[in-house]
Structure formats: C-alpha cells, structure tokens
Design an enzyme around this catalytic site. Structure first.
Site, PDB file in Angstrom:
ATOM      1  N   LYS A 165       0.803  -1.025  -0.040  1.00  0.00           N
ATOM      2  CA  LYS A 165       0.152   0.006  -0.034  1.00  0.00           C
ATOM      3  C   LYS A 165       0.868   1.368   0.160  1.00  0.00           C
ATOM      4  CE  LYS A 165      -4.388  -1.723   0.148  1.00  0.00           C
ATOM      5  NZ  LYS A 165      -4.819  -1.616  -1.105  1.00  0.00           N
ATOM      6  N   THR A 166       0.667   2.223  -0.912  1.00  0.00           N
ATOM      7  CA  THR A 166       1.467   3.300  -1.215  1.00  0.00           C
ATOM      8  C   THR A 166       0.840   4.741  -0.226  1.00  0.00           C
ATOM      9  OG1 THR A 166       0.173   3.949  -2.952  1.00  0.00           O
ATOM     10  CG2 THR A 166       2.294   2.706  -3.053  1.00  0.00           C
ATOM     11  N   GLY A 175      23.484   1.299  35.671  1.00  0.00           N
ATOM     12  CA  GLY A 175      22.078   1.566  36.186  1.00  0.00           C
ATOM     13  C   GLY A 175      22.165   2.488  37.553  1.00  0.00           C
ATOM     14  N   CYS A 227      30.196   0.011  34.941  1.00  0.00           N
ATOM     15  CA  CYS A 227      29.834   1.135  35.904  1.00  0.00           C
ATOM     16  C   CYS A 227      29.174   0.563  37.185  1.00  0.00           C
ATOM     17  CB  CYS A 227      28.988   2.050  35.120  1.00  0.00           C
ATOM     18  SG  CYS A 227      29.065   3.715  35.978  1.00  0.00           S
ATOM     19  N   HIS A 274      32.143   3.331  30.664  1.00  0.00           N
ATOM     20  CA  HIS A 274      31.344   2.765  29.821  1.00  0.00           C
ATOM     21  C   HIS A 274      32.240   2.290  28.532  1.00  0.00           C
ATOM     22  CE1 HIS A 274      27.500   3.575  31.752  1.00  0.00           C
ATOM     23  NE2 HIS A 274      28.130   4.379  32.382  1.00  0.00           N
ATOM     24  N   GLU A 289      31.454   0.492  26.450  1.00  0.00           N
ATOM     25  CA  GLU A 289      30.629   0.139  25.058  1.00  0.00           C
ATOM     26  C   GLU A 289      30.306   1.269  24.051  1.00  0.00           C
ATOM     27  OE1 GLU A 289      29.763   0.401  28.295  1.00  0.00           O
ATOM     28  OE2 GLU A 289      27.673   1.380  28.321  1.00  0.00           O
TER      29      GLU A 289
HETATM   30  N1  GLN Z   1      24.579   4.726  39.905  1.00  0.00           N
HETATM   31  C1  GLN Z   1      25.855   4.767  39.675  1.00  0.00           C
HETATM   32  C2  GLN Z   1      26.604   6.005  40.001  1.00  0.00           C
HETATM   33  O1  GLN Z   1      25.981   7.072  39.600  1.00  0.00           O
HETATM   34  C3  GLN Z   1      26.314   4.000  38.392  1.00  0.00           C
HETATM   35  C4  GLN Z   1      26.031   4.629  37.123  1.00  0.00           C
HETATM   36  C5  GLN Z   1      26.158   4.128  36.137  1.00  0.00           C
HETATM   37  O2  GLN Z   1      26.115   2.536  35.977  1.00  0.00           O
HETATM   38  N2  GLN Z   1      26.157   4.650  34.713  1.00  0.00           N
HETATM   39  O3  GLN Z   1      27.889   6.045  40.079  1.00  0.00           O
END
Ligand code: GLN
Length: 547
Positions: free
Chosen positions: A197-198, A364, A391, A517, A519
């Site tokens: 469908k367009t 986290g 972290c 980090h 990543e």
């Molecule tokens: N909550 C932790 C801090 O503020 C780790 C933060 C994180 O994992 N980016 O140090």
C-alpha cells in the site's frame, strides 16, 4: 569558494525526516548515508534534532527513551548518536545533539540579556534562526563537507514544526543545490494477499509538501520486495524521480544497510544531487565485516543482567559492542537479557545462568534489582563464568567481594542505603552539594592508568587509556587496602590515583569490571577490548565445557 552563511562557511546539508510511524529506521538510514559518504572520502558531521523539551536525554528514563548515549565531551544524548559514531566512525560532540530544550534555553537567555531589545521574540525568525545557527555551526566546527541532520519524531507532530520550518528555510539560505531532503516512510502490506500500500506514503509526503518541503529522495520501509509498479506510483504521486524511490527491507544485520543502499544507488544519487565531487566508493572493509557477521563460525551466549531489559533499546551500545566483539573470533553473540528483579525472587542464579557462557552486569541507577545483580556476580565469581561489570556492575562486584570475601557484612553503596555498615561505594567528593540532576554527573572521557601485568593491561595493550564515564559514585578509598589484601586487583586508576577505574580477579578465567562505559567507544572495526576479552573467554569456556 564556498558560500558564507551566518558568518560560517556553508557545507552541503542532508535532512532526514520520517513519516507514517516512528521507529522506522531514520537513525540507521542517517548513519548508513553517512557511512556511504565517508567511504567516498567525504568529511561528514552528523546531527540529531530532537523536538522534545528536555534540554538533553540525560534525565530521561531508558524505559521510555532507550539508552542515554554519552559523547567524548560528556554530552548525554539520544541513542541515535551511537549509531552515527559506529557507522561513520566519527566522534560526535555536544553540538551534535540539538533539542527544543536547548534552543529555547538559548533564545530565552538571549532575550533576558537584551539581545533582541525592543523586538517581539517569535518562533519565526528567532527560534528558527537559533536552529539554523546550530546546524551551520556543527558543520563549520568539524569542517564538514556534508552535514547530515536527522529530525526526530514523525512529520505531522506539532512539536517538530519549528525544526521543519528551519530546514525548509535552509534551502534558500544555503542554496537549493546544497540542500537535500530525504524522507523515510512506511510502505505496509495489508490483507490476505499482502497487498503493498502506497497511500500512507502519499499522505506523509503531502504533509511535508504542505510545510514547503519537497523530498528529493524517499526511503521506503517495506517487508516484501516492492513491485516496480508500486515504485512508479509512489514516484508519480509524490513527485520524486523513480530512481530516487529506494526500497529498504529489514536486513539480517543493521550493518548491511549501507551496502544495500550503495547498491541501490543512494551514494550516486546523493553525490549528483548535491554536486559533490564524484569519487570511487570503498566499502571493502565494511563488506568484510558484514560478511563475518552474516557467516559466523561459532556462537556464544552472554547474559546481560539489568533493570531495563524489557526495552530493547535501553542497552543499545552494549548490544552493539557485543556484536562487534564477536567479529575477531567470527562468533555470533546471542544475548540473554535478564531482569535483575527476577533474580531476587528466591530462585537460585543458576536457573537463569545455566547454559550461558558469559555474564555482563549492566550500568544503572537506584536500588531496584541490585541484590539480584550481586547474586549473579557471586555466581560468576564462584563458578568461573566469564564476567564483565560495567559502571554499576563494577560497584556491585566490589560490594559482592566486600561482603562475601572480605567478610564486611552489610557492605553497600551510599546510593542504595543512606548509612551502610561498610560504605564501600560512596559519592564522589565533587558531587557533594550537587542538587541539579541534569548534566551534573562525572561525564565524558577520562584517562585511566593501567597496571603492568594485569588482564586490563594485556587487553588494551597500553598503560594509558581513555574511556567515557557517567556516574556519581565511586569505590571508597578507605576500603582499597582491605579489598586488595583479600585478592581483588585494582588494575586501573585515574592518573591522580584518586579513583578506582578497574578491578579484576586473578584466580578466575575472566573477571573484570570497569567504572567506565567502554561500550560507547566500540566500533565494528575497532571492538572494545573488555568486550572482545569477554567473548574470547566465553568461546574458550564453551569449548572446554563441550556444549
Ligand atoms: N548509579 C551509579 C553511579 O551513579 C552507576 C552509574 C552507571 O552505571 N552509569 O555512580
């Protein structure tokens, strides 16, 4: 000689908008177009224009908005910047992310200073001028041949109107020959015969044209081969040349998308449209990477324990870093996402971790699920399961070691408990008294010294590394001695020795954690060493276990 606009040299500008539905792949399209131009030797500055009112993505919940991506200079940005960096192999900066929040902050600050004294401050021209200034600036700062700007949201959203108006004006300001509009749209199939469908595309382009933007190129997301008559129809109704109606099928790997687009003529069309020098494209290295990804020789399973695992975008860079890390050993990395809460419901960790070859404990904030993370780490430490802590993952590894090896019962982080018996993780001294939540963490790239002879040193092959950070808490130096005495190796420290950046265990096949980090800096052609090490250890474990 290039044109000068707003006092800056004019680059070429590509604006990528999206229609019909969100999550249609604008980010990957933008990133792929950047890869194509980089492979022809052009300097490209990517840019994300986000219509939300938050000043940056740093205060947004990953459940809602996905990962917060951190740049070298410490900006907390939209995850699409991660795609740009990984595909284009460039570093973004604070200027690469523009939000309504940033635009209005500047305009209102200028008004208060009296910059517009006597004038009525309005969306046109004040807000649109500020948007254009930032678009031109990012190109000028990076001396880019081409600026590729993606506009967040979907055409038709109220909040993106000032951005669309600004990019409309850019065609006149920078000269029509220097501006190209790409619209990414959905071509759905319906009914028992999967009829293509367009109409949604026609409507979306109509909306764009009503604003004054006529797209030069359409990228059509379609789950089946788009019949030729459908392309013809879209071309006719949308006023776009047939060869510029490009089909985008869901690819086996996102990294294949630039190759497909190049084959479909996207590179040639862009170069011709913008009057760029015609150069040969060199996507050989990229094609080799894609070939490895599509034809792995083995596979490993890596569990990722986190608290936002139900949103696939919340750990985007970790996901991509694991994929990159499999490339050197030609391994497909299968990820098993484990919600940390689930580990706290009385079931033993082996129920979740049996059959995996490696473990990541994700970054986290806040206390939810941390006991589950600690249990998973204990399991990895005691059973020799390869482990990488990132972290918060490092902080939890230190707590686990303090409690279960050093006998510091009740050890915890001040983030989780106000006055723990042993505050092995505490607030960074410079964070004391900080009350604002936006952009106040220890952010961006920091150097770290690695100790000779450690696993970290061996993996990085260097004494001095630099990784990106985003945290408020750190290992409490009062406990360094105790941790070391009991066998935890502090393999990375900040150059002033103040901050623990990396820890590891020697009596374990692979147990390493970092306050940074890694990543964020992983690229398909340059995987992050700690991730490559994890995948390698997982491959070895799987071979040894013989599964
Ligand atoms: N909550 C932790 C801090 O503020 C780790 C933060 C994180 O994992 N980016 O140090």
């Amino acid at each position: 000689m290039r044109l000068v606009f707003l006092g800056k040299q004019v680059a070429k500008y590509i604006f990528v908008t999206g229609g019909v539905v969100s999550s249609i792949g604008k980010g990957i399209t933008t990133a792929s177009l950047g890869r194509i131009l980089r492979s022809r030797g052009f300097t490209v500055a990517p840019l994300k224009l986000d219509p939300y009112i938050n000043v940056d993505a740093g205060t947004m919940n990953p459940y809602q908005h996905g990962e917060v991506f951190v740049t070298e200079d410490g900006a907390e940005t939209d995850l699409d910047l991660g795609h740009y960096e990984r595909f284009m192999d460039v570093n973004c900066s604070e200027g690469s992310s523009v939000t309504t929040g940033k635009i209005y902050s500047s305009v209102i600050a200028a008004e208060r200073r009296g910059d517009y004294l006597g004038g009525t401050v309005q969306v046109i021209p004040h807000v649109t001028n500020e948007i254009k200034r930032r678009i031109v600036d990012v190109g000028a700062q990076q001396e880019a041949d081409v600026v590729i700007a993606e506009i967040g949201g979907t055409v038709g959203d109220i909040e993106s109107l000032p951005f669309l108006e600004a990019i409309r004006q850019m065609r006149n300001d920078a000269g029509p020959e220097n501006v190209m509009y790409v619209h990414v749209t959905l071509v759905p199939t319906v009914g028992p015969w999967s009829e293509v469908k367009t109409k949604p595309t026609q409507h979306s382009v109509e909306r764009l044209r009503a604003i004054g933007i006529a797209p030069d190129l359409l990228i059509c997301r379609c789950d089946v081969d788009m019949p030729d008559d459908v392309r013809e129809k879209i071309s006719l109704f949308c006023g776009v040349q047939k060869k510029a109606v490009i089909e985008s099928r869901t690819a086996a790997t996102i990294y294949e998308v630039p190759l497909r687009y190049e084959d479909d003529g996207l590179g040639d069309l862009t170069v011709a449209r913008l009057g760029l020098e015609s150069r040969a494209s060199n996507l050989h290295e990229w094609a080799t990477l894609v070939d490895t990804l599509k034809n792995p020789e083995r596979s490993v399973r890596i569990a990722v324990v986190g608290k936002y695992t139900s949103n696939g975008d919340a750990y985007k860079s970790i996901h991509e870093a694991l994929i990159h890390a499999g490339i050197p050993s030609k391994s497909a990395v299968e990820m098993v996402w484990i919600e940390s809460d689930a580990l706290e419901q009385g079931r033993p960790p082996q129920e979740f971790l049996d059959g995996v070859d490696g473990l990541i404990v994700a970054p986290g904030f806040g206390g939810r699920g941390i006991e589950g993370k600690i249990e998973a780490i204990q399991f990895a430490r005691e059973t020799g399961l390869p482990f990488l802590g990132i972290c918060l993952g490092l902080q939890m590894a230190v707590i686990e070691f303090a409690r279960n090896v050093c006998g510091l019962v009740g050890a915890n982080s001040e983030e989780m408990l106000p006055n723990p018996a042993y505050p092995v993780i505490h607030l960074l001294p410079e964070q004391k008294g900080v009350t604002d939540k936006g952009a106040t963490m220890r952010l961006g790239s920091y150097d770290c010294n690695l100790v000779n002879g450690t696993l970290a040193h061996q993996l990085y092959g260097s004494n001095r590394i630099s990784e990106r950070h985003r945290h408020r808490y750190e290992v409490n130096n009062d406990f360094r001695e105790k941790l070391q005495e009991m066998g935890m190796v502090i393999s990375g420290v900040s150059p002033d020795y103040r901050l623990v950046e990396m820890v590891e265990l020697t009596e374990h096949p692979y147990f390493i954690a970092t306050q940074a980090h890694p990543e964020f800096k992983s690229r398909p052609n340059r995987p992050a060493p700690l991730f490559t090490g994890l995948v390698k250890a997982a491959v070895e474990r799987k071979a040894a276990v013989g599964v």
